[in-house]
Design a protein around this motif. Sequence first.
Motif, short mmCIF file in Angstrom:
data_model
loop_
_atom_site.label_atom_id
_atom_site.label_comp_id
_atom_site.label_asym_id
_atom_site.label_seq_id
_atom_site.Cartn_x
_atom_site.Cartn_y
_atom_site.Cartn_z
N VAL A 62 0.77 -1.14 0.03
CA VAL A 62 -0.03 -0.06 -0.16
C VAL A 62 0.80 1.24 0.12
O VAL A 62 0.70 2.21 -0.77
N ILE A 63 2.07 1.21 0.74
CA ILE A 63 2.73 2.35 0.94
C ILE A 63 3.51 2.70 -0.45
O ILE A 63 3.54 3.73 -0.88
N SER A 64 3.87 1.52 -0.94
CA SER A 64 4.48 1.33 -2.34
C SER A 64 3.80 2.20 -3.51
O SER A 64 4.24 3.08 -4.09
N ILE A 122 9.97 1.09 5.14
CA ILE A 122 11.24 0.96 4.30
C ILE A 122 11.15 -0.11 3.39
O ILE A 122 11.55 0.22 2.21
N LEU A 123 10.17 -1.10 3.52
CA LEU A 123 10.07 -2.12 2.40
C LEU A 123 9.11 -1.25 1.17
O LEU A 123 9.61 -1.62 -0.06
N GLY A 124 8.14 -0.67 1.54
CA GLY A 124 7.48 0.14 0.62
C GLY A 124 8.15 1.20 -0.05
O GLY A 124 8.14 1.30 -1.52
N ALA A 125 9.33 1.83 0.62
CA ALA A 125 10.23 2.77 -0.01
C ALA A 125 11.05 1.99 -1.17
O ALA A 125 11.31 2.34 -2.23
N SER A 126 11.46 1.07 -0.78
CA SER A 126 12.26 -0.04 -1.66
C SER A 126 11.56 -0.58 -2.77
O SER A 126 12.08 -0.66 -4.00
N MET A 127 10.30 -0.99 -2.50
CA MET A 127 9.46 -1.41 -3.77
C MET A 127 9.19 -0.59 -4.67
O MET A 127 9.01 -0.56 -5.91
N SER A 128 8.94 1.04 -4.23
CA SER A 128 8.48 1.95 -5.02
C SER A 128 9.32 2.39 -6.08
O SER A 128 8.78 3.04 -7.25
N GLY A 129 10.50 1.98 -5.91
CA GLY A 129 11.70 2.75 -6.94
C GLY A 129 11.52 1.98 -8.35
O GLY A 129 11.09 2.72 -9.19
N SER A 130 11.19 0.73 -8.35
CA SER A 130 11.21 -0.11 -9.68
C SER A 130 9.46 0.17 -10.01
O SER A 130 9.53 0.36 -11.31
#
Length: 314
Positions: A107-109, A187-195
């Motif tokens: 959801v954050i991503s 943190i996981l959402g931020a990492s996922m959001s890049g791609s």
Amino acid sequence: MRNYIVRRLLQLLPVLLGISIVIFAVLRLIPGGFASGMLGIDATPELIAQVEARYGLDQPAVTQYLRWMSGVLHGDFGQSFRSGAAILPEMMTRFGVTAELTILAAVISWCIALPLGILAAVKRNTMADRVVRVAALLGVSVPGFALSILVILFLSLAFNYYPPLDYVGFFTDPGKNLEIMALPALILGASMSGSVMRMTRSSVLEIFRQDFIKTVRAKGASEWVTIVRHVLRNALIPIVTLVGMQIGSLLGGAVVIEQIFSLPGLGLMTLTGINNRDYPVVQGCVLFIAFIYVLVNLVVDILYAYIDPRISYD
């Protein structure tokens, strides 16, 4: 659609069978077996033989595999060599923790990636586009564990804040649970959001070049209506594919994040089983992870038909 789902479910069987054989064989090839690891410095050939006989590890590999698979087919994943507890109930409990973390991170991503990806496409080659592309590149390049350590270090030094270590279930204390899950999910959402951000930008730009978008604009539709009703829906298929793969991977266990934040999830259970050479735990977790991953891929394929009416599985 029903026939397609049935066919896909039947196709899962040989995949899961192959995975079960591979993981069973690989575990037996790892140097240092369960018995020697359990006994430690007290290990002698006689004691090792006794432990292996106790847990059935002295039997032929084929016999061990068939016995394990027979239990799995009856819903029994066996018992942990270390604790003696049934594996399936423990696995389902820990999967709930991993599923909550995955849903929050997804959801954050989406909340980060979709608006910024659309903004970068609409404002192509402007300063906003460059900033978004740099942010997406950082999200793809910085590993989740490194970002976690940096965030924890910053919060501890700047605000004297340390993430809670004692996990509390959502239904036990929702407020405490969200406090525990917020930071790792962010943190996981931020990492996922890049791609996802990069995929959104490229997909939206591709749709913008289509002739039907020119027709929509020629009819006088506003930019907002054009993006939301026509561009975004047609651009969603590659985005949903990417997000589905990410969710499948995370549901399989965000091992590093769960380790850093002491979350009792499926990934941490798998890692502990590997360290302890606890064969039934690792076999059960990996097989369950594989099942969840292919099931998520099936759900993503079904979503295609709802996103794009032109796709039919009849």
